[in-house]
Motif scaffolding. Structure first.
Motif, PDB file in Angstrom:
ATOM      1  N   ALA A  44      14.337  -7.744  20.021  1.00 42.42           N
ATOM      2  CA  ALA A  44      13.362  -7.036  20.854  1.00 42.42           C
ATOM      3  C   ALA A  44      14.034  -6.365  22.037  1.00 42.42           C
ATOM      4  CB  ALA A  44      12.288  -8.011  21.325  1.00 42.42           C
ATOM      5  N   ALA A  47      15.594  -3.272  20.718  1.00 42.58           N
ATOM      6  CA  ALA A  47      14.564  -2.347  20.245  1.00 42.58           C
ATOM      7  C   ALA A  47      13.868  -1.632  21.394  1.00 42.58           C
ATOM      8  CB  ALA A  47      13.543  -3.103  19.393  1.00 42.58           C
ATOM      9  N   ILE A  48      13.590  -2.366  22.462  1.00 36.00           N
ATOM     10  CA  ILE A  48      12.920  -1.757  23.620  1.00 36.00           C
ATOM     11  C   ILE A  48      13.781  -0.645  24.218  1.00 36.00           C
ATOM     12  CG2 ILE A  48      12.176  -2.180  26.004  1.00 36.00           C
ATOM     13  CD1 ILE A  48      11.270  -4.982  25.055  1.00 36.00           C
ATOM     14  N   GLN A  49      15.090  -0.863  24.271  1.00 36.18           N
ATOM     15  CA  GLN A  49      15.979   0.162  24.828  1.00 36.18           C
ATOM     16  C   GLN A  49      15.991   1.411  23.949  1.00 36.18           C
ATOM     17  OE1 GLN A  49      16.778  -1.021  27.810  1.00 36.18           O
ATOM     18  NE2 GLN A  49      15.934  -2.920  26.954  1.00 36.18           N
ATOM     19  N   VAL A  50      16.052   1.211  22.643  1.00 36.12           N
ATOM     20  CA  VAL A  50      16.103   2.360  21.722  1.00 36.12           C
ATOM     21  C   VAL A  50      14.794   3.143  21.777  1.00 36.12           C
ATOM     22  CG1 VAL A  50      16.307   3.061  19.309  1.00 36.12           C
ATOM     23  CG2 VAL A  50      17.784   1.255  20.204  1.00 36.12           C
ATOM     24  N   ILE A  51      13.679   2.429  21.843  1.00 39.19           N
ATOM     25  CA  ILE A  51      12.373   3.096  21.943  1.00 39.19           C
ATOM     26  C   ILE A  51      12.286   3.907  23.238  1.00 39.19           C
ATOM     27  CG2 ILE A  51       9.892   2.690  22.247  1.00 39.19           C
ATOM     28  CD1 ILE A  51      10.260   0.259  20.357  1.00 39.19           C
ATOM     29  N   ALA A  52      12.747   3.322  24.349  1.00 41.48           N
ATOM     30  CA  ALA A  52      12.711   4.021  25.637  1.00 41.48           C
ATOM     31  C   ALA A  52      13.674   5.201  25.653  1.00 41.48           C
ATOM     32  CB  ALA A  52      13.048   3.047  26.758  1.00 41.48           C
ATOM     33  N   VAL A  54      14.259   7.357  23.333  1.00 36.97           N
ATOM     34  CA  VAL A  54      13.734   8.558  22.654  1.00 36.97           C
ATOM     35  C   VAL A  54      13.101   9.548  23.637  1.00 36.97           C
ATOM     36  CG1 VAL A  54      12.117   9.402  20.922  1.00 36.97           C
ATOM     37  CG2 VAL A  54      13.468   7.335  20.463  1.00 36.97           C
ATOM     38  N   THR A  68      13.311   0.101  32.787  1.00 38.54           N
ATOM     39  CA  THR A  68      13.200  -0.391  31.415  1.00 38.54           C
ATOM     40  C   THR A  68      13.972  -1.698  31.238  1.00 38.54           C
ATOM     41  OG1 THR A  68      12.962   1.855  30.537  1.00 38.54           O
ATOM     42  CG2 THR A  68      13.645   0.146  28.984  1.00 38.54           C
ATOM     43  N   THR A  72      12.276  -5.297  30.323  1.00 44.45           N
ATOM     44  CA  THR A  72      12.696  -6.033  29.125  1.00 44.45           C
ATOM     45  C   THR A  72      12.860  -7.517  29.441  1.00 44.45           C
ATOM     46  OG1 THR A  72      13.849  -4.058  28.335  1.00 44.45           O
ATOM     47  CG2 THR A  72      14.387  -6.140  27.259  1.00 44.45           C
ATOM     48  N   TRP A 137      22.030   2.980  26.656  1.00 41.71           N
ATOM     49  CA  TRP A 137      20.798   2.230  26.403  1.00 41.71           C
ATOM     50  C   TRP A 137      21.078   1.013  25.525  1.00 41.71           C
ATOM     51  CZ3 TRP A 137      16.035   3.216  28.616  1.00 41.71           C
ATOM     52  CH2 TRP A 137      15.922   4.416  29.320  1.00 41.71           C
TER      53      TRP A 137
END
Length: 300
Positions: A44, A47-52, A54, A68, A72, A137
């Motif tokens: 998670a 994943a949160i870093q990759v989503i942010a 974008v 971010t 997290t 990220w």
């Protein structure tokens, strides 16, 4: 491009280290649907870093990078409290330690680096390159995972491993409070110093900054040692990888992205001044000097 290849390699290495850390820290821990909770926390975090990343890449902005990272820590710590089958007092205390630290640091960094400055100079050279920008990220995902690792691993231990909070846990809480207090006071002193127009272009050497050139970083290291001390009594087997947390924080601050960068910046700014040279000579880099101390001077 060579820089892009380097970034790709860095991303892959960071993901592999994160996977190994998640696997080791999960052994013997609590699960949900048969999946280790600590491993889920690490996934998670990345994943949160990759989503942010974008929308940040699309807008070419680093405005919410630090925010971010802090969110997290907060979101995953709270999620673990809710998902652990039988959360105990140690788990709740560890979650509170991480959340309180993240709220304080996240709001401070957002105000200091972005709201006041308008941007973060660290990203000027890379946010135009999606691959290089993604790298930072992903590295933040690794930073979050390892830094919070001691707390999250101890929170996610199997119920049979849980133990009452004993003397070492109390010592850890006290150490955490001392570290957080030092960090908060040092940051407040530096903010007040910079807010005074008469100090424009000068370095701070008063308050805690008269005893250490980087007292805020010293406080940061101390508080994560406190977290590790609270976690230690319930660790077993590969879960001892949790002790990488304070070691990682100390190495990152002392050898990589904290002290070395600021020391180089300060030397470039004030290196030719006698008062700055005297300040450096009498003031330790990191661990504060005890006893009576002189006054006025530095760190940018």
């Amino acid at each position: 491009m060579k820089s892009n290849r380097t970034s790709v390699i860095t991303i892959v290495v960071a993901l592999l280290i994160g996977a190994g850390f998640a696997l080791a820290g999960s052994q013997g821990g609590a699960t949900i649907g048969g999946f280790p909770l600590f491993a889920l926390a690490v996934i998670a975090a990345f994943a949160i870093q990759v989503i942010a990343f974008v929308p940040a890449a699309a807008l070419r902005t680093e405005r919410f990078f630090d925010l971010t990272g802090s969110l997290t820590f907060i979101v995953i710590s709270i999620a673990l409290v809710l998902l652990v089958p039988q959360i105990d007092a140690r788990g709740l205390i560890l979650a509170a330690m991480v959340v309180l630290w993240a709220v304080r640091l996240g709001s401070f960094l957002f105000a200091a680096r972005v709201r006041r400055a308008g941007s973060d100079s660290r990203f000027e050279q890379i946010k135009g390159s999606p691959v290089r920008f993604l790298q930072v990220w992903v590295l933040q995902g690794l930073w979050v995972s390892i830094t919070a690792g001691a707390a999250w691993i101890a929170m996610a231990v199997a119920p049979a491993q849980q133990r009452p909070l004993e003397w070492l846990g109390v010592v850890g809480i006290v150490v955490w409070v001392v570290g957080l207090t030092i960090e908060i006071v040092a940051d407040a002193q530096k903010s007040a110093f910079r807010a005074d127009p008469s100090n424009a272009g000068e370095f701070i050497s008063t308050g805690l900054w008269a005893r250490s050139r980087h007292p805020n970083y010293f406080g940061e290291i101390v508080l994560w040692i406190g977290v590790a001390l609270v976690a230690v009594p319930v660790l077993q087997g590969w879960q001892w990888v949790a002790l990488l947390s304070p070691v990682f924080v100390a190495l990152l601050i002392g050898r990589v992205s904290g002290v070395p960068m600021l020391e180089a910046k300060a030397d470039a700014t004030w290196g030719g001044r006698d008062d700055y040279a005297a300040y450096k000579k009498r003031t330790p880099v990191l661990v504060p000097r005890l006893g009576a101390s002189p006054a006025r001077g530095a760190n940018g």
